[in-house]
Design an enzyme around this catalytic site. Sequence first.
Site, short mmCIF file in Angstrom:
data_model
loop_
_atom_site.label_atom_id
_atom_site.label_comp_id
_atom_site.label_asym_id
_atom_site.label_seq_id
_atom_site.Cartn_x
_atom_site.Cartn_y
_atom_site.Cartn_z
N SER A 45 -9.00 4.16 13.24
CA SER A 45 -7.62 4.35 12.78
C SER A 45 -7.22 3.13 11.96
O SER A 45 -7.78 2.04 12.15
CB SER A 45 -6.69 4.48 14.00
OG SER A 45 -5.33 4.37 13.62
N VAL B 256 -15.08 11.80 27.60
CA VAL B 256 -15.80 10.63 27.08
C VAL B 256 -15.50 9.34 27.84
O VAL B 256 -16.18 8.33 27.65
CB VAL B 256 -15.57 10.41 25.56
CG1 VAL B 256 -16.08 11.59 24.76
CG2 VAL B 256 -14.09 10.13 25.26
N ALA C 109 -5.99 -1.91 20.10
CA ALA C 109 -7.09 -2.74 20.61
C ALA C 109 -8.37 -1.91 20.75
O ALA C 109 -9.46 -2.36 20.37
CB ALA C 109 -6.70 -3.34 21.96
N ASN D 162 -15.07 11.43 18.15
CA ASN D 162 -13.71 11.62 17.65
C ASN D 162 -12.67 11.74 18.76
O ASN D 162 -11.48 11.51 18.54
CB ASN D 162 -13.75 12.89 16.78
CG ASN D 162 -12.39 13.40 16.40
OD1 ASN D 162 -11.73 12.82 15.54
ND2 ASN D 162 -11.95 14.48 17.03
N TYR E 41 -3.96 1.30 22.14
CA TYR E 41 -4.60 2.16 21.13
C TYR E 41 -5.21 1.30 20.01
O TYR E 41 -6.36 1.47 19.62
CB TYR E 41 -3.56 3.13 20.58
CG TYR E 41 -4.08 4.17 19.61
CD1 TYR E 41 -4.62 5.36 20.06
CD2 TYR E 41 -4.00 3.96 18.23
CE1 TYR E 41 -5.08 6.32 19.17
CE2 TYR E 41 -4.46 4.91 17.33
CZ TYR E 41 -5.00 6.09 17.80
OH TYR E 41 -5.45 7.04 16.92
N LYS F 202 -9.19 0.88 19.12
CA LYS F 202 -9.73 1.29 17.81
C LYS F 202 -10.37 0.10 17.07
O LYS F 202 -11.37 0.27 16.37
CB LYS F 202 -8.63 1.93 16.96
CG LYS F 202 -8.11 3.26 17.52
CD LYS F 202 -9.15 4.37 17.50
CE LYS F 202 -8.54 5.73 17.86
NZ LYS F 202 -9.52 6.81 17.87
#
Length: 259
Positions: A140, A61, A155, A87, A153, A157
């Site tokens: 999250s 992705v 930032a 996901n 992570y 999400k």
Amino acid sequence: MSRHRFEGKVVFVTGGSSGLGEDTCKLFIQEGATVFVTDIAERDILQRLGSDKAFFHRCDVSNPKDCEEAVAKCIQQFGRLDVLFHNGARLAKVSTVVDHDVALFQDVIRTNLCGLFFLARVVIPQMQKQGHGAIVSTASTAGLAGDFGLCSYSAAKAGLINLTRVMALDHAREGIRANCVCPGYMITPMTAPFRDDETVHQVLLDSIPIHRGADPKEVGQAVLFLASDDASYITGQSKQIRNSLTCLQQPEPSGLPLE
Ligand SMILES: NC(=O)c1ccc[n+]([C@@H]2O[C@H](COP(=O)([O-])OP(=O)(O)OC[C@H]3O[C@@H](n4cnc5c(N)ncnc54)[C@H](O)[C@@H]3O)[C@@H](O)[C@H]2O)c1
């Protein structure tokens, strides 16, 4: 009670060959969906799903070309795409911004945030043609409030949540909905290292009201709800699943030391 909310529907899943992605594919199949599973690795997922309604296509992705090709392949094969469950994501090592490698930060943003952009720009035109569609992404609690040591992570999400809100606004009148689930701690391969150290794991569990990690199926049920017509009036939301405290758009600091 078994339900068949996705009979005749095609669901495109990223990060589908492990953890939450895998369990959610199983739930979609149980409810009648044809599932186009994508991931960077197959990991015998089709064997585990054991359904003639599951198909696999490799898709990274973080690569826009991969996303375009995978979506085109799905539409060519089935003539439709009703649900995008985005996901796939990676975790980065725990460090402050001072110690975080530039290339790592960029890769986490590209995978965990840009992936949704790369996919949505080719999925939405198909949903527009159909006059309907649902996009559900896995964000999250780290994206709602930020978490210690998870700068890239958290930032990424957070960006995923706001990109979802914008898509929800832009495409609401076209019958396209976009929402996120925001899990706290789930028992999946991603969090296996957290269980290696009994003391760290205990601190994590002590911060969770229900005092256990979520079985990914428990989060998968929320994904199915948001993807289904049961949620026909819900869009632009970030559904927090904090291990028994589930609420709609009520950000609060997760307080978790890890994820
Ligand atoms: N496990 C948790 O506690 C937790 C908590 C909050 C959010 N999440 C999120 O849940 C989602 C699922 O994670 P999981 O816990 O099931 O972990 P997992 O590691 O079992 O699954 C993640 C999947 O994403 C895939 N992936 C990684 N990079 C990719 C890429 N570039 N392109 C396509 N796929 C890629 C992996 O191969 C893997 O199959 C992720 O978005 C994760 O950030 C997990």
